[in-house]
Each structure stands twice: as C-alpha cells, then as structure tokens.
Scaffold this motif. Structure first.
Motif, PDB file in Angstrom:
ATOM      1  N   ASP A 284      -0.666   7.626   3.679  1.00  0.00           N
ATOM      2  CA  ASP A 284      -1.611   8.544   4.193  1.00  0.00           C
ATOM      3  C   ASP A 284      -2.898   7.732   4.611  1.00  0.00           C
ATOM      4  N   TRP A 285      -3.606   7.751   4.591  1.00  0.00           N
ATOM      5  CA  TRP A 285      -5.307   6.673   5.509  1.00  0.00           C
ATOM      6  C   TRP A 285      -6.236   6.454   3.550  1.00  0.00           C
ATOM      7  N   GLU A 286      -5.681   5.619   3.010  1.00  0.00           N
ATOM      8  CA  GLU A 286      -6.294   5.843   1.190  1.00  0.00           C
ATOM      9  C   GLU A 286      -7.385   4.532   2.334  1.00  0.00           C
ATOM     10  N   HIS A 287      -7.874   3.675   0.899  1.00  0.00           N
ATOM     11  CA  HIS A 287      -7.710   2.421   0.771  1.00  0.00           C
ATOM     12  C   HIS A 287      -9.110   1.816   1.863  1.00  0.00           C
ATOM     13  N   VAL A 288     -10.320   3.190   2.689  1.00  0.00           N
ATOM     14  CA  VAL A 288     -10.901   2.305   3.854  1.00  0.00           C
ATOM     15  C   VAL A 288     -11.243   1.379   4.024  1.00  0.00           C
ATOM     16  N   ASP A 289     -11.926   0.590   2.662  1.00  0.00           N
ATOM     17  CA  ASP A 289     -11.844  -0.398   2.516  1.00  0.00           C
ATOM     18  C   ASP A 289     -11.556  -1.434   2.616  1.00  0.00           C
ATOM     19  N   ILE A 290      -9.868  -1.220   2.701  1.00  0.00           N
ATOM     20  CA  ILE A 290      -9.026  -2.085   3.086  1.00  0.00           C
ATOM     21  C   ILE A 290      -8.979  -2.069   4.611  1.00  0.00           C
ATOM     22  N   PHE A 291      -8.283  -0.566   4.869  1.00  0.00           N
ATOM     23  CA  PHE A 291      -7.621  -0.478   6.092  1.00  0.00           C
ATOM     24  C   PHE A 291      -7.953   0.469   6.988  1.00  0.00           C
ATOM     25  N   GLU A 292      -8.289  -0.022   8.768  1.00  0.00           N
ATOM     26  CA  GLU A 292      -9.860   0.356   9.137  1.00  0.00           C
ATOM     27  C   GLU A 292      -9.037   1.878   9.872  1.00  0.00           C
TER      28      GLU A 292
ATOM     29  N   VAL B 235      -2.295   1.144   7.624  1.00  0.00           N
ATOM     30  CA  VAL B 235      -1.459   1.319   6.601  1.00  0.00           C
ATOM     31  C   VAL B 235      -0.012   1.499   6.881  1.00  0.00           C
ATOM     32  N   LYS B 236       0.399   2.165   7.307  1.00  0.00           N
ATOM     33  CA  LYS B 236       2.221   1.748   7.808  1.00  0.00           C
ATOM     34  C   LYS B 236       2.467   0.826   8.214  1.00  0.00           C
ATOM     35  N   SER B 237       2.012  -0.083   8.642  1.00  0.00           N
ATOM     36  CA  SER B 237       1.784  -2.118   8.666  1.00  0.00           C
ATOM     37  C   SER B 237       1.785  -2.670   8.116  1.00  0.00           C
ATOM     38  N   ILE B 238       1.204  -2.149   6.540  1.00  0.00           N
ATOM     39  CA  ILE B 238       1.537  -2.572   5.355  1.00  0.00           C
ATOM     40  C   ILE B 238       2.197  -2.305   4.789  1.00  0.00           C
ATOM     41  N   PHE B 239       2.882  -0.719   4.589  1.00  0.00           N
ATOM     42  CA  PHE B 239       4.217  -0.488   4.556  1.00  0.00           C
ATOM     43  C   PHE B 239       4.532  -1.321   5.360  1.00  0.00           C
ATOM     44  N   ARG B 240       5.374  -1.273   6.246  1.00  0.00           N
ATOM     45  CA  ARG B 240       6.809  -1.513   6.650  1.00  0.00           C
ATOM     46  C   ARG B 240       6.195  -2.739   6.698  1.00  0.00           C
ATOM     47  N   ARG B 241       5.760  -4.150   6.026  1.00  0.00           N
ATOM     48  CA  ARG B 241       5.833  -4.992   5.498  1.00  0.00           C
ATOM     49  C   ARG B 241       6.687  -4.947   3.873  1.00  0.00           C
ATOM     50  N   PHE B 242       6.195  -4.476   3.329  1.00  0.00           N
ATOM     51  CA  PHE B 242       6.773  -3.987   2.207  1.00  0.00           C
ATOM     52  C   PHE B 242       7.748  -3.620   2.061  1.00  0.00           C
TER      53      PHE B 242
ATOM     54  N   TYR C  38     -15.753   1.016   4.358  1.00  0.00           N
ATOM     55  CA  TYR C  38     -14.541  -0.198   4.982  1.00  0.00           C
ATOM     56  C   TYR C  38     -14.926  -0.954   5.816  1.00  0.00           C
ATOM     57  N   LEU C  39     -14.083  -1.923   5.907  1.00  0.00           N
ATOM     58  CA  LEU C  39     -14.649  -3.651   7.051  1.00  0.00           C
ATOM     59  C   LEU C  39     -13.719  -3.002   8.002  1.00  0.00           C
ATOM     60  N   PRO C  40     -14.354  -3.334   9.255  1.00  0.00           N
ATOM     61  CA  PRO C  40     -13.082  -3.205  10.372  1.00  0.00           C
ATOM     62  C   PRO C  40     -12.484  -4.523  10.415  1.00  0.00           C
ATOM     63  N   GLN C  41     -11.302  -3.770  11.255  1.00  0.00           N
ATOM     64  CA  GLN C  41     -10.082  -4.411  10.992  1.00  0.00           C
ATOM     65  C   GLN C  41      -9.373  -6.164  11.016  1.00  0.00           C
ATOM     66  N   ASP C  42     -10.511  -6.167  12.358  1.00  0.00           N
ATOM     67  CA  ASP C  42     -10.821  -7.726  12.805  1.00  0.00           C
ATOM     68  C   ASP C  42     -11.418  -8.590  11.921  1.00  0.00           C
ATOM     69  N   PHE C  43     -12.054  -8.314  10.783  1.00  0.00           N
ATOM     70  CA  PHE C  43     -12.723  -8.713  10.093  1.00  0.00           C
ATOM     71  C   PHE C  43     -11.668  -9.455   8.959  1.00  0.00           C
ATOM     72  N   PHE C  44     -10.889  -8.713   8.799  1.00  0.00           N
ATOM     73  CA  PHE C  44      -9.732  -9.550   7.763  1.00  0.00           C
ATOM     74  C   PHE C  44      -8.321 -10.501   8.246  1.00  0.00           C
TER      75      PHE C  44
END
Length: 492
Positions: free
Chosen positions: A147-155, A160-167, A360-366
């Motif tokens: 789900d879209w959680e931790h919106v300070d990290i994930f835009e 979220v799906k992208s980081i789970f695929r990496r996991f 939460y922060l824009p993804q391009d900042f990360f």
C-alpha cells in the motif's frame, strides 16, 4: 529504557560527544548504529567519524546480524509486527529454538520484542522505510500487502512497488516467497513477473535467468494466501467466535483441511494467520507432515494474544470499553474499526484519531542525495516545495473514519518535523461525512470531553478507540483514571 538498564546496557539521555567514549574516557565503541531519524550532522555521528568509528544504518546492521541464519523476513505495508510475532510465537510453541526480532512489544514474548535461541531460524520484521530491508538475504520472504505508506519516503504507490521488487531480488536461491494474493498491490508484484520482466511464473515457481531486476540466477517458489480460492492457502466460512476473534476453515488448493480459531479480532488477522500457516508449512517442507503440522499449530494460533498497541484493551468502566491502537494509515484505521464492529456489533464506536506527521518529499529529491543528508538538509530548505502527508491522505482518512459512530480528531503529531503548512486536524475533521466529528487539538481536552460525555450517561454502550502512532496512546489510560477518580468521588 528500563528493560535495557536491567539487561546491563549503558544508557545516556541526550546527544553528546562524551557518549561515544567509554567510562574511562578513552575507549570508543566498535560501531555506531544510527536510526533513520538521526541526521548526519549529529554531534555523536560527527565525532565517531572523526575518530574512525564506523557508522552503520539499520539495513547494514540487520544484514550482518542475520547473515548466518535461515532468515524469515516478514514485510508488507501493514501487519508486519502482528504477523512476525504470531509466526515466532507459533514456531516457538512447536519446539523451534529460533531467534526473532519484532518492531513492537509482544506481551507473550519473555523479553518483550525478541526471542533469542540457538536454532538456525531467524524471524525478522522487515521494514521498507528508508530501504531498511534491502540489505537482507531471506530464505523466506513474506509480503502481507502493499500500500502507499511512508509518504515521506515514497512519492506514490509505484515507488513502493519498486522498492519491494528490489527486496524480492534479495531472496536466496532455492528460497520462498509467501505473499497475499488478495492484496492488489502485492499481487501486482506477481503480475509484473509475468508481464514486464519476461520471467515465468508457473506452478508457483519463479525462475530468473535473464532479468537484472530480479537478480541473476535467482530461483524461488511462490506460495499465495488469502480469501480467494485461487490462492494456495485460503480461508472460507469466516465467522466471529465467542472469544471476540474469528473462526474459519483452512483450505489448501480446494481441499478443506482444518478449522482455525483466533482470539484476536478482524479479518486482517485472519490474513495474518494464513501467512503464518503458509510460512510454517513452507519451513517444514515435508507435505506428508502437513496434516500433523497443522494440528500442532492450531493451539498456539488460538492462544496468540497479539502485540501491544494493536487493539489493546486499556480498561472497562461504566460499560465503556477503552481500546488503543497504533493505526496511523487509512487502511489500518479502517481495519481496526471493522474489527471493533465485529467484536462489539451493538455498541457505538467513538474514534479518537491523532494524525501522524505532515510531509513527504518529491521522489526526484531522493535520486540526488542520500537519506541521512535529506534529514539534515530538510531543516534548511524552503518547505513550500514539499507536500503534506495529511493533504495526501486526508480523503482516505475521512472515508476510513466515517465507519465510526463519532469521531474526535486531535492536532497533528509531528514526529520528525514542524508544521510549515497551514493545515491541521481541523481540516480532516471537517471532511468526514456521516458521523459527527469534532476537532479538539489538545489531548487533555479530549480526555475532559469524553469523561463528561460518559458521566452524563453512566451506563453507555460505547467503545472508545484511540488511534495513532503518537502520544494519543496516553488518552486511554488518562481517561480511565479520570473516570475511576470521579467514580470514587461520587461514592464519597
């Protein structure tokens, strides 16, 4: 902190260069493990670096801690703590001398949130926040939902799906993925295997021989669970039981196998128990022992009482039941209210909700800087370019809270920041359609209001739920104490 002191830890309150040195003033620690909430300009971090002490983030530390074990990493946007603790409790009851670390207090764990054993299995709650689970190499990875959680990290949810695929790329060769097939977000990970990567998902086996996304040469078996009959393991005929939890029939690929009973409420906990059953049977491996194993795990499943701050009973007075829950995301709020409705179908539900964090922060900042730098840099930025967590999820929160019969919204709990936007809990309270809702910023005033409301009707048929990840957890005990005090005064 009391538990750490009893265990012999040397504790310091506050940050200081002197904390890095030993009692004799000359010794330094072997390493410093820093939480994601600690900025890189912290005085202890800077001093440790200056004297050559390595700084580890939680992802590296957990990877080193678990690398020699048969790691079972329980991940997901919601339900990680309950599923991981239930899994560890059941395995321990079945005789496994495992080690486990859960990110919550578990009343049935002797040491609160850990088991420490001499066996090969290690159950770990694997958190996606700040990519903490990316350093792990699990033999079994569990994904409860996405789900879209931790919106300070994930835009957005795609991030979220992208980081789970990496996991999932980290699963060891010959390992297993236990995943909720009913979760649309989690299911999308499986769909992407078939559609986007060219990998084959057939008969529950993923064979990866070409895609860098999933790791070269990684092979693992997939086991799905849920309520739908297309899953490998699923529940049918779910119904409330006399314990306030749920009973259901456990099925495997169309075959009913056993009746399972839980004392913790909510259909979300039925799903959590299915994840545990699928994982336990995956670890055992021998299908010939599956019936015997299911018979063995039924009893500990029925005895599992849950974790602290998950539908936690604070007390009962004047017929009013006071509960506390960690829910701070719309999906979690809805699940808790539905669980309360299941256990108390004839009582009114009053939800006291404290919104959690603003931004939460824009993804391009990360993409530009590392996360520790972000935490430090955020304090110096013009925050007009940053979006608010409360703005992003406000409508979802309003819809979830509308399942209560009365709602009180407090001021936002700013865990890591200040409010640089003209937004507060009042905006959320005004957006709730259906039940009467009220914005009361001060938690002390919330206690006073509820106490007066209950005392006007000394035998109310109500359930009060305090919801949030912040200090709203103090409301229940204070309310209970206030009502007990006034009850004693009235008798005198």
């Amino acid at each position: 902190m009391e538990g750490l002191l009893e265990a012999g830890a040397n504790l310091h309150i506050g940050h200081s260069v002197s904390n890095i040195q030993g009692n004799d003033g000359s010794r330094f620690p072997n390493a410093v493990v820093a939480s994601s909430a600690i900025p890189q300009d912290n005085v202890e971090i800077l001093h440790a670096k200056s004297v050559g002490v390595p700084i580890y983030k939680r992802d590296y530390w957990l990877a080193k801690l678990t690398e020699k074990y048969n790691l079972i990493a329980v991940s997901g946007s919601h339900g990680k703590s309950t599923t991981a603790s239930m899994l560890a409790y059941v395995l321990k009851a079945m005789g496994d001398d495992l080690t486990a670390i859960v990110g919550a207090h578990v009343p049935q764990f002797p040491d609160g949130s850990i088991f420490y054993g001499g066996g090969k299995n290690f159950v770990l709650e694997a958190d996606e926040y700040d990519g903490c689970f990316l350093g792990l190499s699990p033999s079994v990875a569990v994904v409860t939902n996405l789900d879209w959680e931790h919106v300070d990290i994930f835009e957005d949810e795609d991030a979220v799906k992208s980081i789970f695929r990496r996991f999932l790329k980290q699963i060891r060769v010959g390992g297993h993925l236990v995943i909720c097939g009913d979760s649309q977000g989690a299911r999308s990970l499986l769909d992407q295997i078939k559609q986007d990567t060219g990998l084959k998902y057939s008969g529950g086996v993923v064979s990866n021989q070409s895609s860098d996304l999933w790791g070269q040469g990684h092979d693992y078996k997939i086991i799905t669970y849920g309520f739908s009959s297309f899953n490998d393991w699923y529940a049918e005929s779910v119904c409330p039981n006399v314990q306030g939890g749920s009973d259901y029939i456990l099925c495997e690929r169309g075959r009913p196998l056993a009746q399972i009973s839980l004392q913790i409420p909510g259909v979300h906990n039925v799903l959590n128990s299915l994840a545990v059953i699928a994982t336990v049977l995956t670890l055992i491996g021998d299908k010939r022992q599956s019936h015997e194993s299911i018979a063995c795990l039924k009893l500990p499943l029925s005895k599992f009482m849950g974790v602290s701050r998950r539908f936690d009973l604070i007390g009962t007075i004047y017929g009013c039941h006071i509960y506390d829950d960690f829910a701070h995301h719309p999906t979690e709020v809805r699940a808790v209210l539905q669980a309360a409705r299941q256990r108390f179908p004839n009582k009114a539900l009053i939800a006291v909700f404290q919104p959690h964090t603003y931004r939460y922060l824009p993804q391009d900042f990360f993409l530009a800087v590392s996360f520790p730098v972000i935490l430090s840099y955020c304090l110096r930025l013009n925050l007009d370019n940053f979006l608010s967590r409360l703005v992003v999820l406000k409508d979802d929160f309003a819809n979830a809270l509308s399942e209560a019969d009365q709602v009180v919204v407090s001021a936002v709990y700013a865990a890591r920041e200040t409010n640089d936007w003209n937004i507060n809990g009042k905006d959320l309270a005004a957006s709730i359609i259906g039940p009467p809702s009220e914005y009361i910023p001060c938690l002390g005033n919330v206690v006073d209001k509820l106490a007066l409301q209950i005392l006007r009707d000394p035998h109310p048929e109500i359930v009060i739920l305090t919801l949030g990840a912040g200090d709203v957890t103090t409301v229940g005990p204070k309310l209970l104490h206030e009502l007990q005090t006034r009850s004693q005064d009235a008798r005198h």
